[in-house]
Design a protein around this motif. Structure first.
Motif, PDB file in Angstrom:
ATOM      1  N   ILE A   1     -13.550 -12.525   0.423  1.00  0.00           N
ATOM      2  CA  ILE A   1     -12.436 -11.742   0.935  1.00  0.00           C
ATOM      3  C   ILE A   1     -11.176 -12.003   0.113  1.00  0.00           C
ATOM      4  CG2 ILE A   1     -11.689 -13.471   2.643  1.00  0.00           C
ATOM      5  CD1 ILE A   1     -11.103 -11.147   4.572  1.00  0.00           C
ATOM      6  N   VAL A   2     -11.038 -13.247  -0.384  1.00  0.00           N
ATOM      7  CA  VAL A   2      -9.874 -13.598  -1.203  1.00  0.00           C
ATOM      8  C   VAL A   2      -9.906 -12.851  -2.532  1.00  0.00           C
ATOM      9  CG1 VAL A   2      -8.736 -15.471  -2.447  1.00  0.00           C
ATOM     10  CG2 VAL A   2      -9.567 -15.851  -0.117  1.00  0.00           C
ATOM     11  N   LYS A   3     -11.058 -12.825  -3.183  1.00  0.00           N
ATOM     12  CA  LYS A   3     -11.174 -12.105  -4.453  1.00  0.00           C
ATOM     13  C   LYS A   3     -10.951 -10.610  -4.247  1.00  0.00           C
ATOM     14  CE  LYS A   3     -14.131 -11.407  -8.499  1.00  0.00           C
ATOM     15  NZ  LYS A   3     -13.911  -9.947  -8.535  1.00  0.00           N
ATOM     16  N   ALA A   4     -11.445 -10.076  -3.128  1.00  0.00           N
ATOM     17  CA  ALA A   4     -11.266  -8.650  -2.854  1.00  0.00           C
ATOM     18  C   ALA A   4      -9.782  -8.300  -2.762  1.00  0.00           C
ATOM     19  CB  ALA A   4     -11.984  -8.273  -1.560  1.00  0.00           C
ATOM     20  N   VAL A   5      -9.019  -9.158  -2.069  1.00  0.00           N
ATOM     21  CA  VAL A   5      -7.578  -8.927  -1.952  1.00  0.00           C
ATOM     22  C   VAL A   5      -6.901  -9.091  -3.310  1.00  0.00           C
ATOM     23  CG1 VAL A   5      -5.433  -9.819  -0.962  1.00  0.00           C
ATOM     24  CG2 VAL A   5      -7.458  -9.557   0.486  1.00  0.00           C
ATOM     25  N   LYS A   6      -7.283 -10.142  -4.041  1.00  0.00           N
ATOM     26  CA  LYS A   6      -6.669 -10.386  -5.347  1.00  0.00           C
ATOM     27  C   LYS A   6      -6.912  -9.219  -6.301  1.00  0.00           C
ATOM     28  CE  LYS A   6      -6.352 -13.668  -9.175  1.00  0.00           C
ATOM     29  NZ  LYS A   6      -6.838 -14.927  -9.777  1.00  0.00           N
ATOM     30  N   ASP A   7      -8.125  -8.676  -6.306  1.00  0.00           N
ATOM     31  CA  ASP A   7      -8.438  -7.558  -7.199  1.00  0.00           C
ATOM     32  C   ASP A   7      -7.545  -6.356  -6.917  1.00  0.00           C
ATOM     33  OD1 ASP A   7     -10.383  -9.065  -8.397  1.00  0.00           O
ATOM     34  OD2 ASP A   7     -12.068  -8.090  -7.398  1.00  0.00           O
ATOM     35  N   THR A   8      -7.348  -6.055  -5.624  1.00  0.00           N
ATOM     36  CA  THR A   8      -6.508  -4.910  -5.264  1.00  0.00           C
ATOM     37  C   THR A   8      -5.053  -5.163  -5.620  1.00  0.00           C
ATOM     38  OG1 THR A   8      -7.984  -4.205  -3.480  1.00  0.00           O
ATOM     39  CG2 THR A   8      -5.703  -3.491  -3.332  1.00  0.00           C
ATOM     40  N   MET A   9      -4.568  -6.375  -5.337  1.00  0.00           N
ATOM     41  CA  MET A   9      -3.181  -6.694  -5.667  1.00  0.00           C
ATOM     42  C   MET A   9      -2.960  -6.652  -7.178  1.00  0.00           C
ATOM     43  SD  MET A   9      -2.269  -9.716  -2.918  1.00  0.00           S
ATOM     44  CE  MET A   9      -0.494  -9.519  -2.958  1.00  0.00           C
ATOM     45  N   SER A  10      -3.945  -7.128  -7.946  1.00  0.00           N
ATOM     46  CA  SER A  10      -3.835  -7.111  -9.409  1.00  0.00           C
ATOM     47  C   SER A  10      -3.686  -5.688  -9.933  1.00  0.00           C
ATOM     48  CB  SER A  10      -5.062  -7.764 -10.048  1.00  0.00           C
ATOM     49  OG  SER A  10      -5.136  -9.133  -9.748  1.00  0.00           O
TER      50      SER A  10
ATOM     51  N   TYR B   1      -1.592 -17.590  -6.674  1.00  0.00           N
ATOM     52  CA  TYR B   1      -0.336 -18.249  -7.023  1.00  0.00           C
ATOM     53  C   TYR B   1      -0.417 -18.792  -8.449  1.00  0.00           C
ATOM     54  CZ  TYR B   1       0.841 -18.429  -1.976  1.00  0.00           C
ATOM     55  OH  TYR B   1       1.130 -18.121  -0.673  1.00  0.00           O
ATOM     56  N   PRO B   2       0.754 -19.025  -9.092  1.00  0.00           N
ATOM     57  CA  PRO B   2       0.746 -19.749 -10.360  1.00  0.00           C
ATOM     58  C   PRO B   2       0.107 -21.130 -10.159  1.00  0.00           C
ATOM     59  CG  PRO B   2       2.887 -18.713  -9.977  1.00  0.00           C
ATOM     60  CD  PRO B   2       2.103 -18.583  -8.698  1.00  0.00           C
ATOM     61  N   PRO B   3      -0.593 -21.682 -11.140  1.00  0.00           N
ATOM     62  CA  PRO B   3      -0.721 -21.202 -12.516  1.00  0.00           C
ATOM     63  C   PRO B   3      -1.851 -20.192 -12.717  1.00  0.00           C
ATOM     64  CG  PRO B   3      -1.840 -23.295 -12.309  1.00  0.00           C
ATOM     65  CD  PRO B   3      -1.240 -23.005 -10.961  1.00  0.00           C
ATOM     66  N   PHE B   4      -2.534 -19.793 -11.627  1.00  0.00           N
ATOM     67  CA  PHE B   4      -3.658 -18.861 -11.778  1.00  0.00           C
ATOM     68  C   PHE B   4      -3.176 -17.438 -12.042  1.00  0.00           C
ATOM     69  CE2 PHE B   4      -5.004 -22.313  -8.927  1.00  0.00           C
ATOM     70  CZ  PHE B   4      -6.041 -22.849  -9.684  1.00  0.00           C
ATOM     71  N   THR B   5      -1.960 -17.132 -11.634  1.00  0.00           N
ATOM     72  CA  THR B   5      -1.338 -15.832 -11.935  1.00  0.00           C
ATOM     73  C   THR B   5       0.105 -16.093 -12.365  1.00  0.00           C
ATOM     74  OG1 THR B   5      -0.366 -15.423  -9.744  1.00  0.00           O
ATOM     75  CG2 THR B   5      -2.683 -14.794 -10.063  1.00  0.00           C
ATOM     76  N   ASP B   6       0.766 -15.041 -12.838  1.00  0.00           N
ATOM     77  CA  ASP B   6       2.195 -15.146 -13.139  1.00  0.00           C
ATOM     78  C   ASP B   6       3.013 -14.372 -12.107  1.00  0.00           C
ATOM     79  OD1 ASP B   6       1.405 -12.614 -13.848  1.00  0.00           O
ATOM     80  OD2 ASP B   6       2.408 -12.600 -15.806  1.00  0.00           O
ATOM     81  N   TRP B   7       2.473 -14.266 -10.888  1.00  0.00           N
ATOM     82  CA  TRP B   7       3.134 -13.512  -9.823  1.00  0.00           C
ATOM     83  C   TRP B   7       4.210 -14.344  -9.136  1.00  0.00           C
ATOM     84  CZ3 TRP B   7      -1.949 -11.633  -7.019  1.00  0.00           C
ATOM     85  CH2 TRP B   7      -2.692 -10.836  -7.908  1.00  0.00           C
ATOM     86  N   ASN B   8       5.180 -13.669  -8.576  1.00  0.00           N
ATOM     87  CA  ASN B   8       6.194 -14.289  -7.730  1.00  0.00           C
ATOM     88  C   ASN B   8       5.779 -14.054  -6.280  1.00  0.00           C
ATOM     89  OD1 ASN B   8       7.827 -14.791 -10.085  1.00  0.00           O
ATOM     90  ND2 ASN B   8       8.430 -12.630 -10.012  1.00  0.00           N
ATOM     91  N   VAL B   9       5.204 -15.073  -5.658  1.00  0.00           N
ATOM     92  CA  VAL B   9       4.608 -14.910  -4.329  1.00  0.00           C
ATOM     93  C   VAL B   9       5.507 -15.516  -3.246  1.00  0.00           C
ATOM     94  CG1 VAL B   9       2.582 -15.359  -2.912  1.00  0.00           C
ATOM     95  CG2 VAL B   9       2.315 -14.989  -5.364  1.00  0.00           C
ATOM     96  N   ASN B  10       5.762 -14.717  -2.212  1.00  0.00           N
ATOM     97  CA  ASN B  10       6.508 -15.169  -1.029  1.00  0.00           C
ATOM     98  C   ASN B  10       7.881 -15.737  -1.393  1.00  0.00           C
ATOM     99  OD1 ASN B  10       4.298 -14.437   0.474  1.00  0.00           O
ATOM    100  ND2 ASN B  10       3.592 -16.512   0.878  1.00  0.00           N
TER     101      ASN B  10
END
Length: 291
Positions: free
Chosen positions: A143-152, A182-191
């Motif tokens: 479910i986590v990967k599914a959400v991450k794929d859509t957000m990406s 979250y970083p370092p796995f992405t370069d997103w600004n989360v929350n």
């Protein structure tokens, strides 16, 4: 005989999907229902479509192919097991307790799920606890990967990096099950801006628990209070409702839809989409003659 109405021929669907529920209220049934929508399609305007986003019908469903086989296994012991263990049990103890539930699931799912099917867990919070164990037995769809794929996809399309992941206090930090977002796995600004434990605990104390206690109207009111405080006005980036109670609380009782003006991502819907996609792929890989 000639005047009797004739039913059109139906094509058997070899896809096989297992869903583990019983952890959040309505979550397992919600995912199962959304599997149906991911196959048959659902217009954005349909009253059942709380997110208001069009879901395209699978092309093979137009050919009179039937729905996939899906089995919902209720395992409420999972919720009690993990919540009772948090704070004192070791990782090994948690895995051992969860292993008992996995044995029960292994015995109740039909053989097709193990041989050519997929499994999903209708819960965000205890995803990490089960991912490794489930993957050893079944083709597990995260479910986590599914959400991450859509957000990406959405962030790549917009060229922006800002996103929100809402849930329990742990879920809303890099230490939770959504750490891959979250970083370092992405370069997103989360929350951004939600920095204290008190602020991160608000949704659990005042929204998630209220849904569990059968107070959806109060949960919705508190949910709106939270998003108006923390989500910037005009923000169009993805907002993941990463606890199975949150998509319930996000629905405006007056409209039957998610609160307007926000780009909410429903993890249950994303899991259903990923389950249908992967189930089709697995059948074609393992038993192409059935397809």
């Amino acid at each position: 005989e000639d005047l009797k109405p004739q039913q059109p021929g139906r094509n058997w669907n070899p896809m096989c999907i297992g869903i583990i529920g019983g952890v959040g209220p309505q979550a397992g049934v919600d995912v199962t229902t959304k599997v149906m929508y991911q196959v048959a399609g659902l217009p954005a305007s349909a009253k059942e479509n709380t997110a208001g986003k069009n879901i395209t019908r699978k092309p093979w469903y137009r050919q009179a192919r039937d729905m996939p086989m899906f089995t919902l296994n209720s395992a409420p012991k999972l919720d009690g097991t993990t919540q009772n263990n948090w704070g004192w049990a070791t990782q090994a103890e948690q895995v051992a307790n969860i292993g008992e539930v996995l044995n029960e699931i292994d015995q109740t799912f039909p053989p097709c799920i193990g041989s050519r099917g997929v499994v999903g867990l209708a819960c965000n919070t205890i995803h990490d606890y089960l991912y490794e164990s489930l993957n050893e037995t079944f083709e597990f769809v995260s479910i986590v990967k599914a959400v991450k794929d859509t957000m990406s996809k959405e962030l790549d399309a917009s060229g922006k990096k800002d996103a929100f992941i809402l849930g329990s206090a742990v879920t809303m930090t890099p230490k939770g099950e959504y750490k891959a977002l979250y970083p370092p796995f992405t370069d997103w600004n989360v929350n951004q801006g939600i920095t204290t434990k008190k602020d991160r605990s608000y949704l659990w104390d005042n929204v998630i628990l209220k849904v569990q206690q059968g107070q959806p109207d109060l949960a919705h009111e508190n949910f709106v209070t939270f998003i108006k405080k923390w989500i910037p006005e005009g923000f169009t980036g993805p907002i993941a409702l990463s606890c199975t109670e949150l998509p319930i609380a996000a629905v405006d009782p007056k409209t039957g839809k998610f609160v307007e003006g926000y780009n909410f991502i429903d993890p249950n819907n994303e899991l259903a989409r990923a389950l249908v996609t992967r189930a089709e792929e697995v059948v074609k890989e393992k038993t192409p003659e059935m397809w």
